[in-house]
Design a protein around this motif. Structure first.
Motif, mmCIF file in Angstrom:
data_model
loop_
_atom_site.group_PDB
_atom_site.id
_atom_site.type_symbol
_atom_site.label_atom_id
_atom_site.label_comp_id
_atom_site.label_asym_id
_atom_site.label_seq_id
_atom_site.Cartn_x
_atom_site.Cartn_y
_atom_site.Cartn_z
ATOM 1 N N ALA A 109 46.579 30.044 -51.111
ATOM 2 C CA ALA A 109 47.273 29.609 -52.328
ATOM 3 C C ALA A 109 46.343 29.652 -53.529
ATOM 4 C CB ALA A 109 47.775 28.183 -52.161
ATOM 5 N N ASP A 110 46.833 30.234 -54.618
ATOM 6 C CA ASP A 110 46.087 30.136 -55.878
ATOM 7 C C ASP A 110 45.997 28.683 -56.281
ATOM 8 O OD1 ASP A 110 47.258 33.258 -57.001
ATOM 9 O OD2 ASP A 110 45.157 32.643 -56.880
ATOM 10 N N SER A 111 44.809 28.276 -56.757
ATOM 11 C CA SER A 111 44.662 26.840 -57.033
ATOM 12 C C SER A 111 43.497 26.587 -57.973
ATOM 13 C CB SER A 111 44.410 26.115 -55.711
ATOM 14 O OG SER A 111 43.304 26.750 -55.059
ATOM 15 N N ALA A 115 47.552 23.485 -57.500
ATOM 16 C CA ALA A 115 48.291 24.414 -56.620
ATOM 17 C C ALA A 115 49.352 25.158 -57.434
ATOM 18 C CB ALA A 115 48.942 23.630 -55.492
ATOM 19 N N ARG A 116 49.291 26.495 -57.373
ATOM 20 C CA ARG A 116 50.202 27.334 -58.177
ATOM 21 C C ARG A 116 51.523 27.534 -57.422
ATOM 22 N NH1 ARG A 116 49.602 33.842 -58.515
ATOM 23 N NH2 ARG A 116 51.241 34.315 -60.050
ATOM 24 N N MET A 117 52.574 27.839 -58.129
ATOM 25 C CA MET A 117 53.876 28.229 -57.569
ATOM 26 C C MET A 117 54.493 27.156 -56.683
ATOM 27 S SD MET A 117 53.633 32.317 -56.917
ATOM 28 C CE MET A 117 52.733 32.235 -55.423
ATOM 29 N N GLY A 176 39.838 35.706 -71.432
ATOM 30 C CA GLY A 176 41.094 34.971 -71.227
ATOM 31 C C GLY A 176 41.016 33.966 -70.095
ATOM 32 N N ARG A 177 40.049 34.115 -69.177
ATOM 33 C CA ARG A 177 40.001 33.218 -68.022
ATOM 34 C C ARG A 177 38.888 32.200 -68.116
ATOM 35 N NH1 ARG A 177 41.540 36.397 -62.493
ATOM 36 N NH2 ARG A 177 42.311 34.302 -61.944
ATOM 37 N N ASN A 178 38.261 32.025 -69.285
ATOM 38 C CA ASN A 178 37.196 31.032 -69.403
ATOM 39 C C ASN A 178 37.669 29.644 -69.013
ATOM 40 O OD1 ASN A 178 35.022 32.651 -70.177
ATOM 41 N ND2 ASN A 178 35.599 32.592 -72.340
ATOM 42 N N LEU A 209 35.161 31.047 -53.457
ATOM 43 C CA LEU A 209 34.323 31.169 -54.656
ATOM 44 C C LEU A 209 34.660 32.532 -55.251
ATOM 45 C CD1 LEU A 209 31.868 30.232 -56.368
ATOM 46 C CD2 LEU A 209 30.380 31.195 -54.595
ATOM 47 N N LYS A 210 34.977 32.580 -56.555
ATOM 48 C CA LYS A 210 35.403 33.863 -57.126
ATOM 49 C C LYS A 210 34.991 33.932 -58.591
ATOM 50 C CE LYS A 210 40.128 32.428 -58.508
ATOM 51 N NZ LYS A 210 41.565 32.622 -58.268
ATOM 52 N N HIS A 211 35.147 35.054 -59.249
ATOM 53 C CA HIS A 211 35.390 36.425 -58.838
ATOM 54 C C HIS A 211 34.030 37.110 -58.842
ATOM 55 C CE1 HIS A 211 38.980 34.888 -60.889
ATOM 56 N NE2 HIS A 211 39.664 35.625 -60.034
ATOM 57 N N TYR A 212 33.580 37.405 -57.660
ATOM 58 C CA TYR A 212 32.197 37.877 -57.467
ATOM 59 C C TYR A 212 32.119 39.377 -57.697
ATOM 60 C CZ TYR A 212 27.707 38.428 -54.991
ATOM 61 O OH TYR A 212 26.421 38.727 -54.664
ATOM 62 N N ASP A 220 40.585 45.574 -69.418
ATOM 63 C CA ASP A 220 40.175 46.671 -68.530
ATOM 64 C C ASP A 220 39.440 46.192 -67.289
ATOM 65 O OD1 ASP A 220 39.626 48.806 -71.321
ATOM 66 O OD2 ASP A 220 41.269 48.835 -69.876
ATOM 67 N N ARG A 221 39.747 44.994 -66.823
ATOM 68 C CA ARG A 221 39.019 44.400 -65.696
ATOM 69 C C ARG A 221 39.101 45.259 -64.438
ATOM 70 N NH1 ARG A 221 42.712 39.427 -63.317
ATOM 71 N NH2 ARG A 221 44.645 40.605 -63.068
ATOM 72 N N ASN A 222 40.181 46.044 -64.265
ATOM 73 C CA ASN A 222 40.361 46.811 -63.028
ATOM 74 C C ASN A 222 39.479 48.044 -62.959
ATOM 75 O OD1 ASN A 222 43.152 45.480 -63.751
ATOM 76 N ND2 ASN A 222 43.009 45.620 -61.521
ATOM 77 N N SER A 256 35.459 40.899 -57.012
ATOM 78 C CA SER A 256 36.257 41.076 -58.224
ATOM 79 C C SER A 256 36.698 42.518 -58.433
ATOM 80 C CB SER A 256 35.439 40.597 -59.424
ATOM 81 O OG SER A 256 34.198 41.298 -59.464
ATOM 82 N N TYR A 257 37.514 42.721 -59.476
ATOM 83 C CA TYR A 257 38.113 44.032 -59.737
ATOM 84 C C TYR A 257 37.133 45.059 -60.262
ATOM 85 C CZ TYR A 257 42.828 42.041 -59.374
ATOM 86 O OH TYR A 257 43.983 41.449 -58.936
ATOM 87 N N ASN A 258 36.199 44.611 -61.090
ATOM 88 C CA ASN A 258 35.374 45.522 -61.887
ATOM 89 C C ASN A 258 34.355 46.271 -61.037
ATOM 90 O OD1 ASN A 258 34.460 42.606 -61.853
ATOM 91 N ND2 ASN A 258 32.522 43.667 -62.287
ATOM 92 N N SER A 288 39.102 40.673 -50.852
ATOM 93 C CA SER A 288 39.209 41.359 -52.141
ATOM 94 C C SER A 288 40.143 40.601 -53.054
ATOM 95 C CB SER A 288 39.769 42.769 -51.938
ATOM 96 O OG SER A 288 41.167 42.702 -51.641
ATOM 97 N N ASP A 289 39.951 40.808 -54.352
ATOM 98 C CA ASP A 289 40.986 40.352 -55.264
ATOM 99 C C ASP A 289 42.210 41.213 -54.972
ATOM 100 O OD1 ASP A 289 40.827 39.257 -58.732
ATOM 101 O OD2 ASP A 289 42.455 39.216 -57.275
ATOM 102 N N TRP A 290 43.345 40.810 -55.488
ATOM 103 C CA TRP A 290 44.609 41.467 -55.125
ATOM 104 C C TRP A 290 44.660 42.895 -55.686
ATOM 105 C CZ3 TRP A 290 43.590 37.448 -52.849
ATOM 106 C CH2 TRP A 290 44.483 36.739 -52.041
ATOM 107 N N SER A 485 44.941 33.269 -71.020
ATOM 108 C CA SER A 485 45.540 33.583 -69.728
ATOM 109 C C SER A 485 44.777 34.690 -69.028
ATOM 110 C CB SER A 485 46.993 34.051 -69.939
ATOM 111 O OG SER A 485 47.521 34.611 -68.747
ATOM 112 N N GLU A 486 44.867 34.720 -67.732
ATOM 113 C CA GLU A 486 44.446 35.886 -66.970
ATOM 114 C C GLU A 486 45.170 37.107 -67.533
ATOM 115 O OE1 GLU A 486 45.332 35.623 -62.849
ATOM 116 O OE2 GLU A 486 45.072 37.777 -62.523
ATOM 117 N N GLY A 487 44.471 38.244 -67.479
ATOM 118 C CA GLY A 487 45.100 39.506 -67.849
ATOM 119 C C GLY A 487 44.943 39.852 -69.308
#
Ligand code: GLC
Length: 749
Positions: A109-111, A115-117, A176-178, A209-212, A220-222, A256-258, A288-290, A485-487
């Protein structure tokens, strides 16, 4: 905290969302129920070490069972129409267990901040203050409590893994995620997030622990490629992860994505195998991240242990790679052993989550406590604050929906507001990309504080109308916001929606203007010289409106300190613009129709080498720039005096006296900074320790802080080790990185 069981509601194994997915799901896996433990399986003996239990279980597994554990089951509830398998608990990820071997499902779960969702499943979850607000407490116990709220509520909801725990360093104040991370200093970030992870895992669920690593912006994080030297990585971003790992012992790390020096973080042999698993001694598993996995063989050999959310690389392709020998069978066994060890060591196997009703009152109380320790009093001219409860006349409350609630952060960290979004109740559960306010209205609580005043609200949409109200008031309180926000990143440090003009208009109408900031990170404040007081409330969590009122009226004495530098303007930053984000380009927003192909084609480079080691306050010092508000800054309604500094010559233990010289009790975060010998080439001070001290009026205490050796060291690349150089060290002690009251030098051999 030992988990105690109340009457447990048996966990149903059937969470099916639609008839279509039912048919698909059942033919895929059949109904998976959490099996009662069988005493016969040797790995189910809790007396055995987790490594041994994992090893025994892996030996009993088939190749297909091993493959099943090293990837998710698809996008599930995150994508409309995606199959949702039996046992999926409605969170971000799901890995079906192996009933034959009594290995439970893994429900992730994202948290990040709660707890998300949860609302989607008709559940409740506590929105905590932002992690940046937690970092502003400088209180390790608050870190543990933060994680404990998350861990116990996830467990109550039936999850056995949290994927929160963001510890990325704030190299980019417009990221955005600070709000999901713990600021610009690796020691502060590592300590707070490490304790948060401890708190989560104290509930017998797996933490993360993330996003490593070095995922320090969203634009352009991806695809972006980060350039930074190994010494610089080890003394900054990776040091935050190293400290968080040591304190938190997370059972998982999310890569992480990068890209980092050309290799994606989820297939980067240096950061995963060499640094995380070898140097840091990380025994858990890397997920992995999603959609952050980019290969089968390269990722497996580089140290990735689980693909999320699906099976593209670690499903059939990994099975074939193992059968062909491209991926040694031993590597697959190592992946599965790590996952199983995490399940055993966390308690998630021996103490299965037994669904319970979440206690919202306990959550709200804990969130408010953390918020009230982390809200920072940035400015307080002429002791404008605290406001008097018996003052007469009008109090004007202006802006940022302060009449209905407080702001929260967006993306995968978004928690659902009880009763729906306070600014759009019919919206129901949160919608990606839309700001969500929580129904804790500052206006209501300000009204409750005052018996002699009239309190009137103005939306702030029209600065003239707001100024007209302010002109009639004894005091004007302006709420300003910055939704993050993220993204996506913020293009500038400026407040959006012309709020600077609103503050100017109000301040020109009333010389007693108080500004309350609800932001995801540092913002510029051109109006600061023209207002009386400024409170940085961050995203203050589910009880935020009440917490803000408690500090405004002095029921709580402010004690927060900045975990990040507030710059005066962009040109003072290492990068005037967020790399890749210009007026013309879209953000990385996944839902804004941003052209993925165009983004991928951009393949931007983010070069952190110019500032290198000098993240945040270290940059401002070496560049000779004066920040608007410095790292570690935060005022109180009382005052503190520092005296009697002594530095021990062997361990550089620092001792001093701290006195509360005012007439009311308060907490002071006393900070210790060290500048290494000039031979290191590091001419800036670095935080090496601190203590949050509670003092009654006029009370004194002796404070003693001993930095750990690597905090007095540099990372020596040729020898690949930390080295504490001999020479003269400058030691400074004070209330902020720019408010140092005591100095001494010490020669260490
Ligand atoms: C997101 C985020 C990550 C989150 C995951 C699952 O893209 O980067 O933090 O845990 O996907 O929602």
């Amino acid at each position: 905290m030992k988990h105690t069981h109340s009457q447990a509601i048996p966990q149903s194994s059937h969470f099916l969302r639609s008839s279509v997915s039912t048919a698909l799901a059942l033919c895929l896996t059949g109904a998976i129920a959490q099996q009662p433990k069988a005493a016969t399986d040797p790995w189910m003996d809790p007396a055995l070490p987790p490594e041994q239990r994992a090893h025994l279980a892996v030996q009993a597994m088939t190749l297909d069972e091993k493959i099943q554990l090293v990837h998710g089951s698809g996008w599930g509830v995150l994508r409309a129409g995606a199959p949702v398998l039996p046992g999926h608990n409605g969170g971000a990820g799901f890995v079906p267990g192996i009933p034959r071997l009594h290995i439970p499902d893994i429900n992730l779960a994202d948290s990040a901040v709660g707890a998300r969702m949860a609302a989607r499943e008709s559940r409740y979850a506590t929105l905590l203050p932002s992690v940046l607000g937690l970092a502003a407490t400088w209180d390790p116990e608050a870190g543990f409590l933060y994680g404990d709220v998350i861990g116990r509520e996830l467990r109550d909801q039936g999850y056995n893994m949290s994927i929160g725990g963001g510890a990325n360093l704030m190299r980019e104040p417009r990221n955005g995620r600070n709000f999901e991370y713990a600021g610009e200093d690796p020691l502060l970030a590592g300590v707070e997030v490490g304790n948060l992870i401890r708190g989560v895992q104290s509930n017998h669920i797996m933490g993360d622990l993330k996003h490593y690593a070095l995922n320090d912006q969203e634009t352009d994080r991806n695809t972006l490629n980060v350039l930074l030297g190994h010494r610089e990585m080890r003394e900054t971003d990776l040091l935050a992860f190293e400290i968080a790992n040591r304190i938190g012992q997370p059972t998982a790390v999310m890569c992480s994505y990068n890209r980092i020096e050309g290799d994606y973080a989820c297939e980067n042999d240096y950061t995963l195998n060499k640094v995380l698993k070898h140097d840091f001694g990380f025994k858990g598993f890397v997920l992995s991240d999603w959609n952050g996995t980019h290969s089968t063989v390269k990722a497996a050999l580089a140290g990735l242990d689980m693909e999320q959310p699906g099976t593209v690389y670690f499903g059939e392709p990994l099975k074939h790679a193992v059968e062909s020998g491209e991926v040694p069978a031993a590597r697959l066994d190592d992946m599965v052993t790590r996952i199983l060890r995490s399940l055993f060591v966390s308690g998630a196997v021996d103490d299965l989550p037994a669904r319970r009703v979440v206690d919202p009152f306990r959550g709200r109380k804990d969130a408010a406590h953390i918020a009230e320790e982390g809200i920072v009093l940035l400015q307080n001219r002429d002791a404008a604050l605290p406001l008097s409860k018996t003052q007469t006349g009008l109090i004007a409350v202006i802006g940022s929906h302060a009449d209905v609630g407080v702001l929260s952060g967006g993306g995968s960290a978004q928690v659902d507001s009880p009763g729906g979004n306070a600014i759009n109740i019919k919206e129901g559960a949160s919608v990606w990309g839309r700001p969500v306010y929580f129904p804790s209205a500052p206006l209501e609580f300000i009204r409750q504080k005052t018996s002699q005043s009239t309190v009137q609200f103005d939306s702030g949409d029209d600065p003239k109308a707001a100024a007209a109200l302010a002109a009639k008031a004894a005091v004007a309180i302006v709420f300003v916001h910055q939704w993050m926000s993220e993204g996506q990143d913020a293009a500038t440090l400026s407040l959006p929606e012309k709020q600077d003009a609103l503050v100017e208009a109000v301040a020109s109408a009333n010389k007693k203007t108080v500004v309350v900031l609800e932001s995801g990170g540092p913002v510029s404040m051109p109006w600061a010289p023209r207002v009386s007081a400024i409170l940085a409330a961050w995203y203050p969590g589910i009880g935020g409106g009440e917490s803000i009122a408690n500090l405004l009226f002095g029921d709580v004495n402010p004690s927060g300190k900045l975990p990040a530098t507030f710059a005066r303007q962009e040109t003072d930053l290492p990068n005037p613009h967020v790399p890749g984000l210009t007026e013309k380009t879209t953000n990385n927003r996944m839902d804004a129709g941003g052209d993925a192909a165009a983004r991928a084609a951009r393949n931007i480079t983010v070069d952190y080498r110019p500032e290198g080691l000098k993240v945040g306050y270290k940059w401002f010092q070496t560049e000779g720039k004066t920040p608007l508000f410095a790292f570690g800054h935060g005022l109180s309604y009382t005052t503190f005096a520092y005296s009697g500094l002594k530095v021990d010559k062997i361990k550089a233990a620092v001792t001093f006296r701290l006195q509360n010289t005012g007439d009311r009790a308060g907490d002071e975060v006393a900070q210790v900074y060290v500048t290494l010998p000039s031979s290191t080439g590091e001419s800036f001070r670095r935080l090496v320790g601190w203590q949050r001290v509670t003092l009654a009026a006029h009370e004194s205490k002796t404070v003693s802080i001993t930095p750990t050796p690597e905090l007095l060291s540099t990372f020596d690349e040729p020898s690949d080790t930390w080295k504490r150089p001999a020479g003269t060290y400058q030691v400074e002690v004070g209330a902020a990185s720019d408010d140092l009251r005591l100095k001494a030098t010490v020669n260490l051999r």
